[in-house]
Design a protein around this motif. Structure first.
Motif, short mmCIF file in Angstrom:
data_model
loop_
_atom_site.label_atom_id
_atom_site.label_comp_id
_atom_site.label_asym_id
_atom_site.label_seq_id
_atom_site.Cartn_x
_atom_site.Cartn_y
_atom_site.Cartn_z
N TYR A 29 6.16 2.88 0.05
CA TYR A 29 5.03 3.80 0.24
C TYR A 29 3.84 3.08 0.86
O TYR A 29 3.15 3.61 1.71
N LYS A 87 4.34 2.41 4.52
CA LYS A 87 4.20 3.66 5.28
C LYS A 87 2.77 4.18 5.29
O LYS A 87 2.47 5.20 5.90
N LEU A 133 1.03 5.30 2.70
CA LEU A 133 0.81 6.39 1.75
C LEU A 133 -0.07 5.97 0.59
O LEU A 133 -0.79 6.79 0.02
N ARG A 178 1.60 11.73 4.49
CA ARG A 178 0.56 10.75 4.83
C ARG A 178 -0.67 11.45 5.42
O ARG A 178 -1.80 11.13 5.06
N ASP A 238 -4.34 11.34 3.82
CA ASP A 238 -5.45 10.79 4.60
C ASP A 238 -6.70 11.68 4.51
O ASP A 238 -7.80 11.22 4.82
#
Length: 153
Positions: free
Chosen positions: A30, A33, A35, A73, A77
């Motif tokens: 995670y 990536k 996240l 994601r 964000d």
């Protein structure tokens, strides 16, 4: 092993794993990536902010309903950094997804209801395939599967 201090502002990977039910390797994935985020201690050990627990829970639930990691994601964000997201933050995020989730639900219901008429072999030549080939429209294009090709082929 000492009992984790759930009240601390930061969690070790082991503590976050134990509390969230997600393996340490998944937490690292995670993080790669984008996240979740951690900071490194002077000894190069990861420390996760406590609010990462909610983010990990959100990621797991989102994955279970089939939402791609890129969309997860993008949603994460929009949440504030440096503080635990509020109820209003989560409500705003969930409202963003409501239309897409409703569309996915409709597709799954249609799939469930029409699945008995589909043999799932990919031939798509059945004149009664309500899922991918209504009224055998793909049969006019010739023999064999038509929808198995990768986009761009």
């Amino acid at each position: 092993m000492a009992k984790p201090k759930w009240t601390s502002a930061e969690l070790t990977p082991g503590e976050l794993s134990a509390r969230s039910g997600v393996s340490i390797s998944a937490l690292h994935f995670y993080e790669r990536k984008g996240l979740i985020h951690s900071r490194r201690t002077p000894g190069n050990q990861r420390r996760y902010p406590r609010e990462t627990l909610r983010r990990v829970a959100f990621i797991r639930v989102s994955q279970r309903v089939g939402i791609p990691l890129a969309e997860i994601r993008a949603a994460l964000d929009t949440l504030p950094e440096g503080r635990t997201p509020s109820r209003e933050d989560w409500e705003r995020l969930s409202e963003r997804w409501r239309r897409d989730l409703d569309r996915r639900i409709e597709q799954l219901i249609r799939l469930r209801d029409d699945l008995t008429n589909c043999i799932g072999c990919g031939c798509l030549s059945l004149d009664r395939c309500a899922l991918a080939n209504p009224r055998d429209r793909l049969g006019d294009e010739g023999p064999g599967p038509r929808l198995l090709a990768v986009e761009g082929d």
